[in-house]
Scaffold this motif. Sequence first.
Motif, PDB file in Angstrom:
ATOM      1  N   LEU A 124       0.857  -1.197   0.000  1.00 29.27           N
ATOM      2  CA  LEU A 124       0.000   0.000   0.000  1.00 29.27           C
ATOM      3  C   LEU A 124       0.885   1.235   0.000  1.00 29.27           C
ATOM      4  O   LEU A 124       1.638   1.472   0.959  1.00 29.27           O
ATOM      5  CB  LEU A 124      -0.916  -0.001   1.233  1.00 29.27           C
ATOM      6  N   ASP A 125       0.788   1.980  -1.106  1.00 27.00           N
ATOM      7  CA  ASP A 125       1.652   3.165  -1.223  1.00 27.00           C
ATOM      8  C   ASP A 125       0.980   4.206  -2.088  1.00 27.00           C
ATOM      9  O   ASP A 125       1.630   4.933  -2.849  1.00 27.00           O
ATOM     10  CB  ASP A 125       3.003   2.750  -1.821  1.00 27.00           C
ATOM     11  N   HIS A 126      -0.358   4.257  -2.003  1.00 29.05           N
ATOM     12  CA  HIS A 126      -1.108   5.187  -2.856  1.00 29.05           C
ATOM     13  C   HIS A 126      -1.708   6.312  -2.009  1.00 29.05           C
ATOM     14  O   HIS A 126      -1.076   6.746  -1.032  1.00 29.05           O
ATOM     15  CB  HIS A 126      -2.158   4.410  -3.675  1.00 29.05           C
ATOM     16  N   LYS A 128      -3.398   8.182   0.811  1.00 32.72           N
ATOM     17  CA  LYS A 128      -3.448   7.704   2.204  1.00 32.72           C
ATOM     18  C   LYS A 128      -4.868   7.429   2.666  1.00 32.72           C
ATOM     19  O   LYS A 128      -5.095   6.562   3.497  1.00 32.72           O
ATOM     20  CB  LYS A 128      -2.731   8.714   3.112  1.00 32.72           C
ATOM     21  N   ARG A 130      -7.056   6.018   1.019  1.00 34.80           N
ATOM     22  CA  ARG A 130      -7.577   4.801   0.384  1.00 34.80           C
ATOM     23  C   ARG A 130      -7.063   3.532   1.079  1.00 34.80           C
ATOM     24  O   ARG A 130      -7.523   2.429   0.771  1.00 34.80           O
ATOM     25  CB  ARG A 130      -7.183   4.760  -1.099  1.00 34.80           C
ATOM     26  N   TYR A 131      -6.070   3.671   1.975  1.00 31.51           N
ATOM     27  CA  TYR A 131      -5.514   2.461   2.614  1.00 31.51           C
ATOM     28  C   TYR A 131      -6.593   1.630   3.291  1.00 31.51           C
ATOM     29  O   TYR A 131      -6.716   0.427   3.059  1.00 31.51           O
ATOM     30  CB  TYR A 131      -4.466   2.851   3.675  1.00 31.51           C
ATOM     31  N   ASP A 134      -9.612   0.342   0.889  1.00 33.57           N
ATOM     32  CA  ASP A 134      -9.135  -0.702  -0.031  1.00 33.57           C
ATOM     33  C   ASP A 134      -8.800  -1.995   0.721  1.00 33.57           C
ATOM     34  O   ASP A 134      -9.007  -3.096   0.192  1.00 33.57           O
ATOM     35  CB  ASP A 134      -7.898  -0.205  -0.805  1.00 33.57           C
ATOM     36  N   THR A 135      -8.317  -1.880   1.943  1.00 35.35           N
ATOM     37  CA  THR A 135      -8.052  -3.088   2.753  1.00 35.35           C
ATOM     38  C   THR A 135      -9.350  -3.823   3.042  1.00 35.35           C
ATOM     39  O   THR A 135      -9.456  -5.042   2.872  1.00 35.35           O
ATOM     40  CB  THR A 135      -7.341  -2.695   4.064  1.00 35.35           C
ATOM     41  N   ALA A 152       2.544  -1.510   4.321  1.00 34.67           N
ATOM     42  CA  ALA A 152       2.052  -0.147   4.083  1.00 34.67           C
ATOM     43  C   ALA A 152       3.155   0.884   4.300  1.00 34.67           C
ATOM     44  O   ALA A 152       3.795   0.913   5.372  1.00 34.67           O
ATOM     45  CB  ALA A 152       0.874   0.141   5.030  1.00 34.67           C
ATOM     46  N   VAL A 155       3.147   5.229   7.009  1.00 33.14           N
ATOM     47  CA  VAL A 155       2.144   5.134   8.086  1.00 33.14           C
ATOM     48  C   VAL A 155       2.350   6.221   9.147  1.00 33.14           C
ATOM     49  O   VAL A 155       1.440   6.498   9.930  1.00 33.14           O
ATOM     50  CB  VAL A 155       2.148   3.727   8.711  1.00 33.14           C
ATOM     51  N   THR A 160      -1.153   7.525   8.113  1.00 34.86           N
ATOM     52  CA  THR A 160      -2.431   6.857   7.799  1.00 34.86           C
ATOM     53  C   THR A 160      -3.044   6.380   9.120  1.00 34.86           C
ATOM     54  O   THR A 160      -3.147   5.172   9.385  1.00 34.86           O
ATOM     55  CB  THR A 160      -2.176   5.632   6.894  1.00 34.86           C
ATOM     56  N   TYR A 163      -5.953   3.744   9.165  1.00 34.86           N
ATOM     57  CA  TYR A 163      -5.507   2.410   8.736  1.00 34.86           C
ATOM     58  C   TYR A 163      -4.737   1.745   9.874  1.00 34.86           C
ATOM     59  O   TYR A 163      -4.970   0.577  10.216  1.00 34.86           O
ATOM     60  CB  TYR A 163      -4.639   2.531   7.486  1.00 34.86           C
TER      61      TYR A 163
END
Length: 198
Positions: A124-126, A128, A130-131, A134-135, A152, A155, A160, A163
């Motif tokens: 996960l590196d898109h 923040k 969306r973490y 999307d999880t 991820a 963080v 994030t 998340y």
Amino acid sequence: WHEIIMEPILDTLTQSTRPQRRPSQRVIQAIDQFCRQKEWAMNVGDEKGMHHVVNPATVLELGTYCGYSTVRIASLLPPTPIARQIIAWAGLQDKVQLVEEASGDWIPKMRTEFGVETFDLVFLDHWKDRYLPDTKLLEDCGLLRKGSVLLADNVIFPGTPEYLEYVRSSPQYESQYFQSHLEYTKVEDGLEKSVYLD
Ligand SMILES: Oc1cc(-c2ccc(F)cc2)cc2nccnc12
Ligand SMILES: [Mg+2]
């Protein structure tokens, strides 16, 4: 902005490392030279060529033969995104499926579009925010299995928090923080590794 930033990365690569692939024009020239001097082959060739079309975007080629005209036509297509060029320069294009769409739209289609059963690793590196959604989407779509690893970035910075709270408090994950620094700086950041327990 991203394409502008990524262009110099590609330039640095192309000036400092050997390509894993040959620029298309040299491929065409080599095939034309071979077929003119050594062994005739039924390519469209350099005289008929592909000069009569301008900037196609969607192309159907019927009859690929050795790929000569495929290369000619593909070299007329819109420029390839930088990331795809860098992946190809590393010779990894056959191992990578690049999807240029929103993660939230594509995660539900992973099984039908790419035949993915479950992921061993999700990096996960898109964006923040969306973490976490999307999880949860990966969980709901059954794309995680016992032992799947979520790794991820960022963080701590940009951060994030939602998340982190989720994976650290959920009984479905065994989470571990690897303290480090924001890339190329001394600012604290780190990676959170979360193993899905199912
Ligand atoms: O690793 C990262 C760092 C930063 C970032 C933001 C602001 C700063 F000031 C510095 C660094 C943004 C990112 N966005 C998406 C994926 N990864 C990122
Ligand atoms: Mg990052």
